[in-house]
Write a protein that holds these residues in place. Sequence first.
Motif, PDB file in Angstrom:
ATOM      1  N   LEU A 295       8.587  -1.722   5.352  1.00 42.64           N
ATOM      2  CA  LEU A 295       8.443  -0.659   4.830  1.00 42.64           C
ATOM      3  C   LEU A 295       9.357   0.319   4.170  1.00 42.64           C
ATOM      4  CD1 LEU A 295       7.080   1.829   7.128  1.00 42.64           C
ATOM      5  CD2 LEU A 295       8.679   3.056   5.760  1.00 42.64           C
ATOM      6  N   VAL A 296       9.362   0.456   3.110  1.00 37.69           N
ATOM      7  CA  VAL A 296      10.195   1.142   1.678  1.00 37.69           C
ATOM      8  C   VAL A 296       9.715   2.689   1.992  1.00 37.69           C
ATOM      9  CG1 VAL A 296      10.881  -0.984   1.009  1.00 37.69           C
ATOM     10  CG2 VAL A 296       9.039   0.436   0.286  1.00 37.69           C
ATOM     11  N   VAL A 297      10.508   3.124   1.644  1.00 38.84           N
ATOM     12  CA  VAL A 297      10.662   4.965   1.027  1.00 38.84           C
ATOM     13  C   VAL A 297      10.797   5.324  -0.270  1.00 38.84           C
ATOM     14  CG1 VAL A 297      11.562   7.280   1.428  1.00 38.84           C
ATOM     15  CG2 VAL A 297      11.708   5.602   3.497  1.00 38.84           C
ATOM     16  N   SER A 298       9.767   5.921  -1.332  1.00 39.84           N
ATOM     17  CA  SER A 298       9.364   5.774  -2.496  1.00 39.84           C
ATOM     18  C   SER A 298      10.370   6.698  -3.122  1.00 39.84           C
ATOM     19  CB  SER A 298       8.275   6.687  -3.338  1.00 39.84           C
ATOM     20  OG  SER A 298       7.842   7.536  -2.123  1.00 39.84           O
ATOM     21  N   ASP A 299      12.006   6.807  -2.503  1.00 44.19           N
ATOM     22  CA  ASP A 299      12.432   7.697  -3.177  1.00 44.19           C
ATOM     23  C   ASP A 299      14.079   6.331  -4.701  1.00 44.19           C
ATOM     24  OD1 ASP A 299      14.528   5.744  -1.811  1.00 44.19           O
ATOM     25  OD2 ASP A 299      15.188   6.563  -0.712  1.00 44.19           O
ATOM     26  N   ASP A 300      15.178   7.335  -4.610  1.00 43.99           N
ATOM     27  CA  ASP A 300      15.663   6.678  -5.601  1.00 43.99           C
ATOM     28  C   ASP A 300      16.397   4.771  -5.527  1.00 43.99           C
ATOM     29  OD1 ASP A 300      15.189   8.989  -7.268  1.00 43.99           O
ATOM     30  OD2 ASP A 300      17.432  10.061  -6.558  1.00 43.99           O
ATOM     31  N   THR A 301      15.728   4.390  -4.414  1.00 49.04           N
ATOM     32  CA  THR A 301      16.114   3.219  -3.878  1.00 49.04           C
ATOM     33  C   THR A 301      15.393   2.271  -3.675  1.00 49.04           C
ATOM     34  OG1 THR A 301      16.344   3.866  -1.701  1.00 49.04           O
ATOM     35  CG2 THR A 301      18.017   4.447  -2.602  1.00 49.04           C
TER      36      THR A 301
ATOM     37  N   GLN B 256       0.615  -1.171   0.050  1.00 45.37           N
ATOM     38  CA  GLN B 256       0.038  -0.060   0.116  1.00 45.37           C
ATOM     39  C   GLN B 256       0.488   1.178  -0.236  1.00 45.37           C
ATOM     40  OE1 GLN B 256      -2.053   1.353   3.218  1.00 45.37           O
ATOM     41  NE2 GLN B 256      -1.154   0.385   5.045  1.00 45.37           N
ATOM     42  N   THR B 257       0.454   2.222  -0.808  1.00 41.53           N
ATOM     43  CA  THR B 257       1.259   3.762  -0.998  1.00 41.53           C
ATOM     44  C   THR B 257       0.650   4.573   0.251  1.00 41.53           C
ATOM     45  OG1 THR B 257      -0.312   3.893  -2.225  1.00 41.53           O
ATOM     46  CG2 THR B 257       1.592   3.028  -2.965  1.00 41.53           C
ATOM     47  N   ALA B 258       1.112   5.708   0.321  1.00 40.31           N
ATOM     48  CA  ALA B 258       0.116   6.348   1.538  1.00 40.31           C
ATOM     49  C   ALA B 258       0.116   5.645   2.982  1.00 40.31           C
ATOM     50  CB  ALA B 258      -0.788   7.368   0.851  1.00 40.31           C
ATOM     51  N   ALA B 259       1.277   4.661   2.991  1.00 41.91           N
ATOM     52  CA  ALA B 259       0.815   3.964   4.472  1.00 41.91           C
ATOM     53  C   ALA B 259       0.919   4.491   5.740  1.00 41.91           C
ATOM     54  CB  ALA B 259       2.029   2.482   4.263  1.00 41.91           C
ATOM     55  N   ASN B 260       1.255   5.760   6.082  1.00 38.07           N
ATOM     56  CA  ASN B 260       1.412   6.882   6.877  1.00 38.07           C
ATOM     57  C   ASN B 260       0.234   7.625   7.647  1.00 38.07           C
ATOM     58  OD1 ASN B 260       2.469   8.082   4.834  1.00 38.07           O
ATOM     59  ND2 ASN B 260       2.940   9.607   5.763  1.00 38.07           N
TER      60      ASN B 260
ATOM     61  N   THR C  78       1.930  -7.074   4.973  1.00 35.43           N
ATOM     62  CA  THR C  78       2.054  -5.545   3.889  1.00 35.43           C
ATOM     63  C   THR C  78       3.559  -4.957   3.973  1.00 35.43           C
ATOM     64  OG1 THR C  78       1.916  -4.560   6.732  1.00 35.43           O
ATOM     65  CG2 THR C  78      -0.043  -4.948   5.554  1.00 35.43           C
ATOM     66  N   LEU C  79       3.951  -4.882   3.131  1.00 34.15           N
ATOM     67  CA  LEU C  79       4.440  -4.141   2.247  1.00 34.15           C
ATOM     68  C   LEU C  79       3.970  -2.310   1.669  1.00 34.15           C
ATOM     69  CD1 LEU C  79       7.743  -3.536   1.149  1.00 34.15           C
ATOM     70  CD2 LEU C  79       6.743  -4.083  -1.176  1.00 34.15           C
ATOM     71  N   ASN C  80       4.828  -1.929   3.299  1.00 32.45           N
ATOM     72  CA  ASN C  80       4.280  -0.420   3.035  1.00 32.45           C
ATOM     73  C   ASN C  80       5.396   0.719   2.301  1.00 32.45           C
ATOM     74  OD1 ASN C  80       1.676  -0.941   5.399  1.00 32.45           O
ATOM     75  ND2 ASN C  80       3.933  -2.073   5.931  1.00 32.45           N
ATOM     76  N   VAL C  81       4.510   1.488   1.457  1.00 33.98           N
ATOM     77  CA  VAL C  81       5.672   2.792   0.813  1.00 33.98           C
ATOM     78  C   VAL C  81       5.353   4.274   1.485  1.00 33.98           C
ATOM     79  CG1 VAL C  81       5.999   3.825  -1.042  1.00 33.98           C
ATOM     80  CG2 VAL C  81       5.590   1.484  -1.188  1.00 33.98           C
TER      81      VAL C  81
ATOM     82  N   GLY D 279      -0.792   7.529  -7.316  1.00 34.31           N
ATOM     83  CA  GLY D 279      -0.475   7.358  -8.158  1.00 34.31           C
ATOM     84  C   GLY D 279       1.329   7.509  -8.840  1.00 34.31           C
ATOM     85  N   GLY D 280       1.439   7.589  -9.904  1.00 31.62           N
ATOM     86  CA  GLY D 280       2.521   8.485 -10.321  1.00 31.62           C
ATOM     87  C   GLY D 280       3.304   6.818  -9.881  1.00 31.62           C
ATOM     88  N   PRO D 281       5.062   6.899 -10.560  1.00 30.45           N
ATOM     89  CA  PRO D 281       6.046   6.253 -11.026  1.00 30.45           C
ATOM     90  C   PRO D 281       5.938   5.291  -9.820  1.00 30.45           C
ATOM     91  CG  PRO D 281       6.947   8.224 -11.391  1.00 30.45           C
ATOM     92  CD  PRO D 281       5.428   8.349 -10.276  1.00 30.45           C
ATOM     93  N   VAL D 282       5.734   5.269  -9.089  1.00 25.49           N
ATOM     94  CA  VAL D 282       5.915   4.397  -7.864  1.00 25.49           C
ATOM     95  C   VAL D 282       4.845   3.184  -7.122  1.00 25.49           C
ATOM     96  CG1 VAL D 282       3.923   5.196  -6.052  1.00 25.49           C
ATOM     97  CG2 VAL D 282       5.561   3.509  -4.677  1.00 25.49           C
TER      98      VAL D 282
END
Length: 228
Positions: free
Chosen positions: A188-194, A145-149, A167-170, A216-219
């Motif tokens: 948990l992962v951060v939607s940055d270059d990594t 899921q995105t916007a996990a916070n 759950t994998l949280n972005v 939405g977006g590249p993530v």
Amino acid sequence: MARLQLTDFGDPISSVRLDDTPPPAPGPDEVAVEMLATPLNPADFLLMRGLYGVRPELPAPLGAEGVGRVVDGAPALAGRRVLIMPGLEQGLWADRVVLPRHRVLPVGDDVDLHQLSMLALNPATAQLLLSQYAASLAPGSWLAQTAANSAMGRYLNAFAHRQGLRTLNVVRRASAVDLVLAAGGDQLVVSDDTLRASVKKALAGERLSLVLDATGGPVVKELARAGW
């Protein structure tokens, strides 16, 4: 009765005004409720900007959910704390509202006020997403899921765990990591270059069965690479 009203669609700074009309007396099958807490949701700001799925007739009262205490009407509920079922008709960004009796649900005074004020929308949305899209997933399956916070994201984590899902949280920033982990997120992962490398490491060779996206977006493209 002080309440916030939308006078035009656009920037909330200029399109929202304070209305101080005397409160009406409740009619038959109505109650007057003194508001105790009402949240601000992203949907509220979409509505103010004219980007929501509906456009109410202006001027329109604002605020869709909240909790208050009955101060008039329905003697059996006098003084009771009540949860107000969501809607856009009455507008709950106010100090007092009058609304139909069937729109209120008595609740205890021992429940956290702020959590209670958010009970009607976010938890229901999280549960609906899982019941519609994750009901067939086997225990142990991964969902992302995105916007996990967000508030809904934290509820989704709790409900997913009850269903036996992982759950994998972005999130968009590193400062949100601890908040999501404390809410029970498995990875948990951060939607940055990594992001691509972080998703691969978090899943450790397994695949995603479901992606629930709020941004939405590249993530989304990167999460889709890890699916199915």
